[in-house]
Design an enzyme around this catalytic site. Structure first.
Site, PDB file in Angstrom:
ATOM      1  N   ASP A  12      77.763  14.106   9.781  1.00 25.96           N
ATOM      2  CA  ASP A  12      76.630  15.427   9.080  1.00 25.96           C
ATOM      3  C   ASP A  12      77.056  14.680   7.359  1.00 25.96           C
ATOM      4  OD1 ASP A  12      75.254  16.163  10.697  1.00 25.96           O
ATOM      5  OD2 ASP A  12      76.721  18.298  10.563  1.00 25.96           O
ATOM      6  N   LYS A  30      74.828  10.474   7.033  1.00 26.96           N
ATOM      7  CA  LYS A  30      74.505   8.854   7.238  1.00 26.96           C
ATOM      8  C   LYS A  30      73.503   7.896   7.247  1.00 26.96           C
ATOM      9  CE  LYS A  30      76.230  10.168  11.041  1.00 26.96           C
ATOM     10  NZ  LYS A  30      77.199  11.679  10.736  1.00 26.96           N
ATOM     11  N   LYS A  87      70.361   9.606   5.229  1.00 31.82           N
ATOM     12  CA  LYS A  87      69.939   8.936   4.290  1.00 31.82           C
ATOM     13  C   LYS A  87      70.425   7.577   3.605  1.00 31.82           C
ATOM     14  CE  LYS A  87      70.034   8.951  -0.126  1.00 31.82           C
ATOM     15  NZ  LYS A  87      69.505   9.691  -1.970  1.00 31.82           N
ATOM     16  N   GLY A  96      72.320  14.853  14.464  1.00 36.38           N
ATOM     17  CA  GLY A  96      70.947  15.151  14.348  1.00 36.38           C
ATOM     18  C   GLY A  96      71.124  14.293  12.294  1.00 36.38           C
ATOM     19  N   HIS A  97      70.118  13.559  12.157  1.00 35.68           N
ATOM     20  CA  HIS A  97      69.904  12.394  11.611  1.00 35.68           C
ATOM     21  C   HIS A  97      68.998  12.855  10.514  1.00 35.68           C
ATOM     22  CE1 HIS A  97      73.411   9.576  13.402  1.00 35.68           C
ATOM     23  NE2 HIS A  97      74.330  11.119  12.964  1.00 35.68           N
ATOM     24  N   THR A  98      68.582  13.248   9.176  1.00 35.74           N
ATOM     25  CA  THR A  98      68.504  13.861   8.408  1.00 35.74           C
ATOM     26  C   THR A  98      67.859  12.901   7.912  1.00 35.74           C
ATOM     27  OG1 THR A  98      68.901  15.775   8.874  1.00 35.74           O
ATOM     28  CG2 THR A  98      66.273  15.747   6.944  1.00 35.74           C
ATOM     29  N   GLN A 130      78.336  10.755  14.409  1.00 38.26           N
ATOM     30  CA  GLN A 130      79.171  11.519  13.919  1.00 38.26           C
ATOM     31  C   GLN A 130      79.974  11.218  13.212  1.00 38.26           C
ATOM     32  OE1 GLN A 130      78.532  11.658  18.087  1.00 38.26           O
ATOM     33  NE2 GLN A 130      77.176  13.163  17.845  1.00 38.26           N
ATOM     34  N   THR A 138      71.212  19.584  14.677  1.00 36.95           N
ATOM     35  CA  THR A 138      70.440  20.115  16.217  1.00 36.95           C
ATOM     36  C   THR A 138      71.115  21.442  16.330  1.00 36.95           C
ATOM     37  OG1 THR A 138      71.751  17.401  16.481  1.00 36.95           O
ATOM     38  CG2 THR A 138      71.842  18.859  18.142  1.00 36.95           C
ATOM     39  N   GLY A 161      71.368  24.229  13.562  1.00 37.26           N
ATOM     40  CA  GLY A 161      71.069  25.503  12.752  1.00 37.26           C
ATOM     41  C   GLY A 161      72.507  26.129  12.785  1.00 37.26           C
ATOM     42  N   ARG A 162      73.495  25.992  13.187  1.00 37.23           N
ATOM     43  CA  ARG A 162      74.762  26.897  13.137  1.00 37.23           C
ATOM     44  C   ARG A 162      75.078  26.382  11.097  1.00 37.23           C
ATOM     45  NH1 ARG A 162      79.365  24.350  17.084  1.00 37.23           N
ATOM     46  NH2 ARG A 162      77.853  22.512  16.749  1.00 37.23           N
ATOM     47  N   PRO A 163      75.758  27.630  11.002  1.00 36.36           N
ATOM     48  CA  PRO A 163      75.535  27.050   9.639  1.00 36.36           C
ATOM     49  C   PRO A 163      77.484  26.305   9.559  1.00 36.36           C
ATOM     50  CG  PRO A 163      76.141  29.541  10.569  1.00 36.36           C
ATOM     51  CD  PRO A 163      75.770  28.688  11.428  1.00 36.36           C
ATOM     52  N   LEU A 174      76.319  14.629  -3.879  1.00 31.20           N
ATOM     53  CA  LEU A 174      76.729  14.815  -5.341  1.00 31.20           C
ATOM     54  C   LEU A 174      76.495  16.368  -6.150  1.00 31.20           C
ATOM     55  CD1 LEU A 174      79.891  14.128  -7.121  1.00 31.20           C
ATOM     56  CD2 LEU A 174      78.059  12.667  -8.638  1.00 31.20           C
ATOM     57  N   VAL A 178      72.597  11.730  -4.484  1.00 31.26           N
ATOM     58  CA  VAL A 178      71.872  12.925  -5.681  1.00 31.26           C
ATOM     59  C   VAL A 178      71.141  13.771  -5.266  1.00 31.26           C
ATOM     60  CG1 VAL A 178      73.645  11.971  -8.015  1.00 31.26           C
ATOM     61  CG2 VAL A 178      70.845  11.249  -7.724  1.00 31.26           C
TER      62      VAL A 178
HETATM   63  P1  GDP Z   1      73.673  12.845   8.787  1.00 33.54           P
HETATM   64  O1  GDP Z   1      73.498  13.249  10.545  1.00 33.54           O
HETATM   65  O2  GDP Z   1      75.102  11.931   8.289  1.00 33.54           O
HETATM   66  O3  GDP Z   1      73.031  11.739   9.013  1.00 33.54           O
HETATM   67  O4  GDP Z   1      73.597  13.822   7.784  1.00 33.54           O
HETATM   68  P2  GDP Z   1      72.692  15.442   8.184  1.00 33.54           P
HETATM   69  O5  GDP Z   1      71.948  14.580   8.133  1.00 33.54           O
HETATM   70  O6  GDP Z   1      73.015  16.468   9.322  1.00 33.54           O
HETATM   71  O7  GDP Z   1      72.932  15.799   7.042  1.00 33.54           O
HETATM   72  C1  GDP Z   1      72.583  15.142   5.638  1.00 33.54           C
HETATM   73  C2  GDP Z   1      71.614  17.073   5.085  1.00 33.54           C
HETATM   74  O8  GDP Z   1      72.031  16.817   3.957  1.00 33.54           O
HETATM   75  C3  GDP Z   1      69.989  16.141   5.345  1.00 33.54           C
HETATM   76  O9  GDP Z   1      69.817  17.846   5.374  1.00 33.54           O
HETATM   77  C4  GDP Z   1      70.103  15.251   4.051  1.00 33.54           C
HETATM   78  O10 GDP Z   1      68.522  16.120   4.308  1.00 33.54           O
HETATM   79  C5  GDP Z   1      70.740  15.837   3.328  1.00 33.54           C
HETATM   80  N1  GDP Z   1      71.003  14.612   1.463  1.00 33.54           N
HETATM   81  C6  GDP Z   1      71.535  13.563   2.368  1.00 33.54           C
HETATM   82  N2  GDP Z   1      72.153  13.247   1.173  1.00 33.54           N
HETATM   83  C7  GDP Z   1      71.524  14.750   0.085  1.00 33.54           C
HETATM   84  C8  GDP Z   1      71.958  14.630  -1.506  1.00 33.54           C
HETATM   85  O11 GDP Z   1      72.407  13.640  -1.536  1.00 33.54           O
HETATM   86  N3  GDP Z   1      72.055  15.819  -1.971  1.00 33.54           N
HETATM   87  C9  GDP Z   1      71.979  16.641  -0.879  1.00 33.54           C
HETATM   88  N4  GDP Z   1      71.392  17.412  -1.937  1.00 33.54           N
HETATM   89  N5  GDP Z   1      70.893  16.865   0.186  1.00 33.54           N
HETATM   90  C10 GDP Z   1      71.430  15.120   0.708  1.00 33.54           C
HETATM   91  P1  IMO Z   2      76.044  13.398  13.870  1.00 35.77           P
HETATM   92  O1  IMO Z   2      75.463  12.248  13.790  1.00 35.77           O
HETATM   93  C1  IMO Z   2      78.670  16.935  13.293  1.00 35.77           C
HETATM   94  C2  IMO Z   2      80.953  18.269  16.917  1.00 35.77           C
HETATM   95  C3  IMO Z   2      80.254  19.387  17.554  1.00 35.77           C
HETATM   96  C4  IMO Z   2      81.201  20.238  17.932  1.00 35.77           C
HETATM   97  C5  IMO Z   2      82.136  18.600  19.052  1.00 35.77           C
HETATM   98  C6  IMO Z   2      81.930  18.203  20.009  1.00 35.77           C
HETATM   99  O2  IMO Z   2      74.861  14.834  12.717  1.00 35.77           O
HETATM  100  O3  IMO Z   2      77.155  13.431  12.280  1.00 35.77           O
HETATM  101  P2  IMO Z   2      79.546  17.712  20.934  1.00 35.77           P
HETATM  102  O4  IMO Z   2      78.419  17.976  21.369  1.00 35.77           O
HETATM  103  O5  IMO Z   2      79.603  16.684  20.762  1.00 35.77           O
HETATM  104  O6  IMO Z   2      80.564  17.085  22.239  1.00 35.77           O
HETATM  105  O7  IMO Z   2      80.595  18.280  20.797  1.00 35.77           O
HETATM  106  O8  IMO Z   2      81.620  17.080  17.424  1.00 35.77           O
HETATM  107  N1  IMO Z   2      80.164  17.397  16.287  1.00 35.77           N
HETATM  108  C7  IMO Z   2      79.427  17.398  15.290  1.00 35.77           C
HETATM  109  N2  IMO Z   2      79.270  17.923  13.775  1.00 35.77           N
HETATM  110  N3  IMO Z   2      77.199  16.226  13.433  1.00 35.77           N
HETATM  111  C8  IMO Z   2      77.136  15.865  14.454  1.00 35.77           C
HETATM  112  O9  IMO Z   2      76.611  14.348  14.851  1.00 35.77           O
HETATM  113  C9  IMO Z   2      77.659  16.071  15.117  1.00 35.77           C
HETATM  114  N4  IMO Z   2      78.012  16.273  16.972  1.00 35.77           N
HETATM  115  C10 IMO Z   2      78.626  16.459  17.455  1.00 35.77           C
HETATM  116  O10 IMO Z   2      80.187  20.677  16.527  1.00 35.77           O
HETATM  117  O11 IMO Z   2      82.424  20.193  16.749  1.00 35.77           O
HETATM  118 MG    MG Z   3      74.018  14.969  11.458  1.00 35.27          MG
END
Ligand code: GDP
Ligand code: IMO
Ligand code: MG
Length: 416
Positions: A13, A16, A18, A40-42, A214, A290, A292-294, A322, A404
């Site tokens: 998370d 990546k 972005k 979960g790639h947003t 990941q 993916t 919704g967990r905090p 940042l 940012v």
């Molecule tokens: P990934 O799994 O590495 O692609 O990242 P995620 O999508 O799971 O989580 C990144 C979150 O941060 C998403 O909700 C993005 O929309 C958000 N995001 C990405 N870049 C920025 C940033 O520079 N600032 C803020 N505030 N949010 C961002």
């Molecule tokens: P992205 O690509 C953050 C974490 C899970 C758990 C561990 C094992 O969005 O960055 P799994 O279901 O893979 O067997 O879970 O890995 N985990 C992630 N944490 N971002 C992810 O993907 C993750 N994919 C798995 O929370 O701790």
């Molecule tokens: Mg993610």
């Protein structure tokens, strides 16, 4: 043209997607090489939010082809749902999506096994995404798994399914074979030998972008085992995941969040349990894409970051989110770990050691300004620039990008 890997270098998370979206405009190919629908790639683009699980983020660029390579495990039901949802948003897949015939299949059986394994571990659970990823990779390694190409051979498919269910001492519902054969009808046009495709593309000088899922600290070999995912998330995983030689990876960009987050269980040395952590969670909207967990929140851990920079062989880094740190009076960066009187010289590989470390911190002043409109490094407050410089120095890799805000445009490119 060349190839570029964009890798998460902490616990996932790191934003990546972005970064892939920002850099991906010119990519001929965007490739997922490991993981599965646990990702979960947003991406926020043109007022629309997209969350990708199995489909590479490059699908938003009409000229990019997207590859799901052999190292990925594919839940075909979830993939088709994702494709259907994206089709409704106007995205086309024909001639643009390529799925390696060797990619492993994730079945509902694997999700059940994932849930029951977690339940069985009780207090020692991993905190998986429950997407069946671990059991699917385990079956693959045990050579009882099914692969994409098995869908093309009905008799073989049904005997392999029987053997798989027998292996897990479960009853196979014959309707599953029919269901998978229906799925085959839809996915068949996309099945290919992705290693050939990528090798040819490379020789034709195409620009190939590898999209990590990941993060390095979740790598099954070099992460915080056993609290990891079941694939090799580091740069070495690109070669084994795609069937390409190391020399085909020309540049590796590591993505780090400006602070740390982790979902699931496992040691997290710089974790914050106070109001500052809560504030960052709210400001950063740190809830899993993916599940919704905090997300758990902590200070930037430069000791861990320097470790992952080395194991990936990073050429440069991106620091994301940042803007989220604005308004905090004081920021901390972990510069090293201590156990008693001993300062560690290497990142711990055992959870008992990692949970025993006491982080050493550098304290830095925060900044108040809203960063989300900054597009140049010199427009950032001095305290923010100093914060980035400390990260760059401790990780020992040049800073290439700063994010940012979630939108493609909310990015600062650093000229070297
Ligand atoms: P990934 O799994 O590495 O692609 O990242 P995620 O999508 O799971 O989580 C990144 C979150 O941060 C998403 O909700 C993005 O929309 C958000 N995001 C990405 N870049 C920025 C940033 O520079 N600032 C803020 N505030 N949010 C961002
Ligand atoms: P992205 O690509 C953050 C974490 C899970 C758990 C561990 C094992 O969005 O960055 P799994 O279901 O893979 O067997 O879970 O890995 N985990 C992630 N944490 N971002 C992810 O993907 C993750 N994919 C798995 O929370 O701790
Ligand atoms: Mg993610």
């Amino acid at each position: 043209m060349s190839t570029l890997a964009v890798l998460g270098c902490m616990w996932g998370d790191e934003a990546k997607a972005k970064v892939v979206d920002y850099l991906g405009g010119l990519a001929d190919y965007v490739v997922r090489f490991q993981g599965g629908s646990n990702a979960g790639h947003t991406i926020h683009h043109a007022g629309q939010k997209y969350v990708f699980h199995s489909v590479p983020s490059g699908i938003l660029y009409p000229n990019s082809k997207c590859v799901i390579a052999a190292g990925v495990v594919i839940d075909p039901v979830s993939l088709l749902n994702e494709m259907d949802a994206l089709t409704k948003l106007g995205i086309q897949f024909e001639g643009r999506l390529f799925i390696d015939e060797r990619a492993g299949l994730v079945l509902s059986l694997h999700q059940e096994l994932d849930s029951s394994a977690e339940a069985g571990l009780g207090a020692n659970k991993i905190g998986t995404t429950q997407r069946g990823i671990g059991p699917a990779y385990a079956d693959h390694t045990a050579r009882v798994g099914l692969r994409m190409a098995d869908l093309l051979y009905p008799d073989w498919l049904s005997s392999r399914l029987e053997a798989l269910y027998k292996h897990h001492k479960r009853e196979l519902d014959p309707a599953l074979v029919q269901k998978l054969l229906q799925i085959k009808t839809r996915l068949e046009p996309f099945i290919c030998k992705a290693d050939n495709l990528l090798q040819e593309a490379y020789l034709e000088d195409k620009y190939i972008l590898f999209e990590g899922a990941q993060g390095s600290l979740l790598d099954v070999s070099f992460g915080t085992y056993p609290y990891v995912t079941s694939s090799n998330t580091i740069s070495g995983g690109i070669c084994t995941g795609c069937g390409i030689p190391p020399r085909m990876i020309n540049k590796i960009l590591g993505v780090y969040k400006a602070y740390s987050t982790r979902v699931g269980e496992g040691p997290f040395p710089t974790e914050l349990f106070d109001a500052t952590g809560d504030r960052i969670r709210i400001q950063g909207n740190e809830f899993g894409s993916t599940t919704g967990r905090p997300r758990r929140i902590g200070w930037f851990d430069a000791f861990a970051a320097a470790y992952t920079a080395r194991i990936n062989g990073l050429d440069s880094i991106a620091v994301t989110l940042l803007d989220v740190l604005s308004g905090l009076p004081e920021l901390k960066i972990c510069t090293g770990y201590w156990i008693g009187e001993r300062k560690l010289t290497a990142f711990p590989s055992h959870p008992m050691e990692l949970q025993a470390v006491v982080p050493e911190y550098l304290s830095l002043p925060g900044w108040d300004a809203d960063l989300s409109d900054c597009r140049k490094l010199n427009k950032l407050p001095k305290a923010a620039r100093d914060y980035l410089e400390v990260i760059q120095d401790l990780v020992e890799r040049p800073l290439e990008l700063v994010s940012v805000g979630p939108d493609r445009s909310q990015t600062i490119a650093i000229k070297s």
